[in-house]
Motif scaffolding. Structure first.
Motif, short mmCIF file in Angstrom:
data_model
loop_
_atom_site.label_atom_id
_atom_site.label_comp_id
_atom_site.label_asym_id
_atom_site.label_seq_id
_atom_site.Cartn_x
_atom_site.Cartn_y
_atom_site.Cartn_z
N LYS A 1 0.83 -1.20 0.00
CA LYS A 1 0.00 0.00 0.00
C LYS A 1 0.87 1.26 0.00
CE LYS A 1 -3.63 -2.42 2.56
NZ LYS A 1 -4.53 -2.41 3.75
N ALA A 2 0.26 2.36 -0.41
CA ALA A 2 1.02 3.60 -0.59
C ALA A 2 1.61 4.10 0.73
CB ALA A 2 0.13 4.66 -1.22
N ARG A 3 0.79 4.23 1.74
CA ARG A 3 1.24 4.85 2.99
C ARG A 3 1.80 3.85 3.99
NH1 ARG A 3 -3.29 9.56 4.33
NH2 ARG A 3 -3.00 10.74 2.37
N LYS A 4 1.15 2.73 4.12
CA LYS A 4 1.59 1.75 5.10
C LYS A 4 1.68 0.37 4.46
CE LYS A 4 -0.13 4.12 9.23
NZ LYS A 4 -1.00 4.02 10.44
N PRO A 5 2.74 0.12 3.71
CA PRO A 5 2.89 -1.21 3.08
C PRO A 5 3.00 -2.29 4.14
CG PRO A 5 4.94 0.03 2.92
CD PRO A 5 3.90 1.00 3.42
N LEU A 6 2.37 -3.43 3.87
CA LEU A 6 2.38 -4.55 4.83
C LEU A 6 3.58 -5.44 4.56
CD1 LEU A 6 -1.45 -5.38 4.70
CD2 LEU A 6 -0.24 -3.75 6.19
N CYS A 7 4.76 -4.87 4.75
CA CYS A 7 5.99 -5.58 4.42
C CYS A 7 6.18 -6.85 5.24
CB CYS A 7 7.19 -4.65 4.59
SG CYS A 7 7.14 -3.17 3.54
N ALA A 8 5.70 -6.85 6.47
CA ALA A 8 5.91 -8.00 7.35
C ALA A 8 5.24 -9.26 6.82
CB ALA A 8 5.39 -7.68 8.76
N THR A 9 4.17 -9.10 6.04
CA THR A 9 3.46 -10.26 5.51
C THR A 9 3.63 -10.40 3.99
OG1 THR A 9 1.42 -8.96 5.29
CG2 THR A 9 1.73 -10.20 7.34
N CYS A 10 4.52 -9.63 3.41
CA CYS A 10 4.72 -9.62 1.96
C CYS A 10 5.48 -10.87 1.50
CB CYS A 10 5.49 -8.37 1.55
SG CYS A 10 5.92 -8.30 -0.19
N ILE A 11 4.97 -11.53 0.47
CA ILE A 11 5.59 -12.77 0.01
C ILE A 11 6.87 -12.55 -0.79
CG2 ILE A 11 3.40 -14.03 0.03
CD1 ILE A 11 3.33 -13.74 -3.03
N ILE A 12 7.16 -11.30 -1.14
CA ILE A 12 8.40 -11.02 -1.87
C ILE A 12 9.32 -10.09 -1.07
CG2 ILE A 12 7.32 -11.39 -4.11
CD1 ILE A 12 7.39 -8.28 -4.46
N ARG A 13 9.10 -10.02 0.23
CA ARG A 13 9.85 -9.09 1.09
C ARG A 13 11.36 -9.27 0.94
NH1 ARG A 13 7.89 -10.74 5.57
NH2 ARG A 13 9.62 -12.08 6.20
N ASP A 14 11.83 -10.50 0.90
CA ASP A 14 13.27 -10.74 0.86
C ASP A 14 13.88 -10.44 -0.51
OD1 ASP A 14 11.66 -13.00 0.05
OD2 ASP A 14 13.51 -14.15 -0.15
N CYS B 1 12.57 -7.81 -2.48
CA CYS B 1 12.24 -6.42 -2.78
C CYS B 1 13.39 -5.50 -2.38
CB CYS B 1 10.97 -6.03 -2.03
SG CYS B 1 10.54 -4.29 -2.18
N GLU B 2 13.69 -4.53 -3.24
CA GLU B 2 14.78 -3.59 -2.99
C GLU B 2 14.34 -2.31 -2.30
OE1 GLU B 2 17.96 -4.22 -3.51
OE2 GLU B 2 17.53 -6.21 -4.32
N PHE B 3 13.08 -2.23 -1.91
CA PHE B 3 12.57 -1.04 -1.23
C PHE B 3 13.31 -0.84 0.08
CE2 PHE B 3 8.81 0.90 1.20
CZ PHE B 3 9.07 2.19 0.75
N GLU B 4 13.92 0.31 0.22
CA GLU B 4 14.79 0.55 1.39
C GLU B 4 14.02 0.84 2.67
OE1 GLU B 4 17.35 3.72 0.22
OE2 GLU B 4 18.53 2.49 -1.18
N ASP B 5 12.81 1.39 2.56
CA ASP B 5 12.06 1.79 3.75
C ASP B 5 10.98 0.79 4.10
OD1 ASP B 5 13.58 4.16 3.95
OD2 ASP B 5 12.30 5.13 2.46
N LYS B 6 11.35 -0.46 4.19
CA LYS B 6 10.36 -1.51 4.50
C LYS B 6 9.71 -1.24 5.85
CE LYS B 6 12.23 -5.37 1.80
NZ LYS B 6 13.41 -4.75 1.21
N ASN B 7 8.42 -1.47 5.90
CA ASN B 7 7.65 -1.25 7.11
C ASN B 7 7.52 -2.58 7.86
OD1 ASN B 7 5.88 -0.29 9.06
ND2 ASN B 7 4.09 -0.43 7.73
N LEU B 8 8.48 -2.84 8.73
CA LEU B 8 8.53 -4.10 9.46
C LEU B 8 8.15 -3.94 10.93
CD1 LEU B 8 11.81 -5.54 7.90
CD2 LEU B 8 9.45 -6.08 7.28
#
Length: 214
Positions: free
Chosen positions: A192-205, A207-214
């Motif tokens: 999501k735009a404001r609060k991505p659900l990185c903790a449950t994302c199936i491609i988290r490992d 993904c190159e997004f530096e500001d992961k919301n964990l």
């Protein structure tokens, strides 16, 4: 700024998307190519949920361009007045319906150029129809895909056209057909735009997004 992912990572990402949802579907309700075209045209600056609510009763009585012309613009407005820009959209729907009846015997064309010549139909709308109805690997880039493409590096670009080209260039051919649906749904419900659900994302490992919301 994220670095572009390499081919093997991109293949792994889409392999995971495929494993989680082998046949992703668009969320706009429709019964044929014409109602799909109308629904997508109505969805600009509106949610799929809002469009589906507005077309629920409409598509029970209107499923061809001629029936839309018979219904008339004012009656169409009554059905879609909960959607943003409904008056302008109603005019475009009536105009495109008239063109389909007069120039295409009431049949929605399966050519991007022909679709884009219709009032209120841009490249994104044309690509959605080509992909969802005729199963062509056309990539309809919306705000979700633009965001994810640049966040992850899968398909980066300065504008939607650049992101569309990046999808075509970077994503393996066997994943092209469903690529834009996987990305849209991932953006809508996980990245999501404001609060991505990185903790449950199936491609988290991957993904190159530096500001992961964990």
């Amino acid at each position: 700024m994220v670095a572009q992912l390499d081919y093997h990572k991109i293949r792994e990402i889409f392999g995971r998307f495929h494993a989680a949802d082998p046949e992703p579907k668009g969320e706009l309700d429709h019964v044929n190519a014409y109602t799909l075209l109308v629904a997508v045209a109505l969805s600009a600056q509106a949610t799929d949920v809002g469009v589906n609510r507005a077309t629920h009763d409409l598509f029970k009585i209107v499923d061809t361009p001629q029936k839309m012309l018979d219904l008339g613009e004012e009656a169409l407005i009554e059905h879609i007045k909960t959607i943003g820009l409904y008056r302008n959209k109603a005019k475009n729907v009536m105009r495109l319906s008239k063109i389909l009846v007069e120039d295409y015997d009431g049949v929605v064309p399966n050519s991007r150029a022909a679709l884009k010549s219709l009032p209120g139909v841009g490249r994104k709308t044309a690509n959605v129809v080509l992909n969802m109805w005729w199963h062509m690997p056309a990539q309809a880039v919306d705000t979700h895909i633009f965001r994810i493409g640049n966040r992850t590096g899968i398909c980066p670009g300065r504008d939607v056209n650049a992101v569309e080209r990046a999808i075509e260039d970077n994503i393996p051919a066997d994943y092209q057909l469903h690529a834009h649906h996987w990305l849209i749904l991932h953006g809508r419900y996980t990245c999501k735009a404001r609060k991505p659900l990185c903790a449950t994302c199936i491609i988290r490992d991957l993904c190159e997004f530096e500001d992961k919301n964990l």
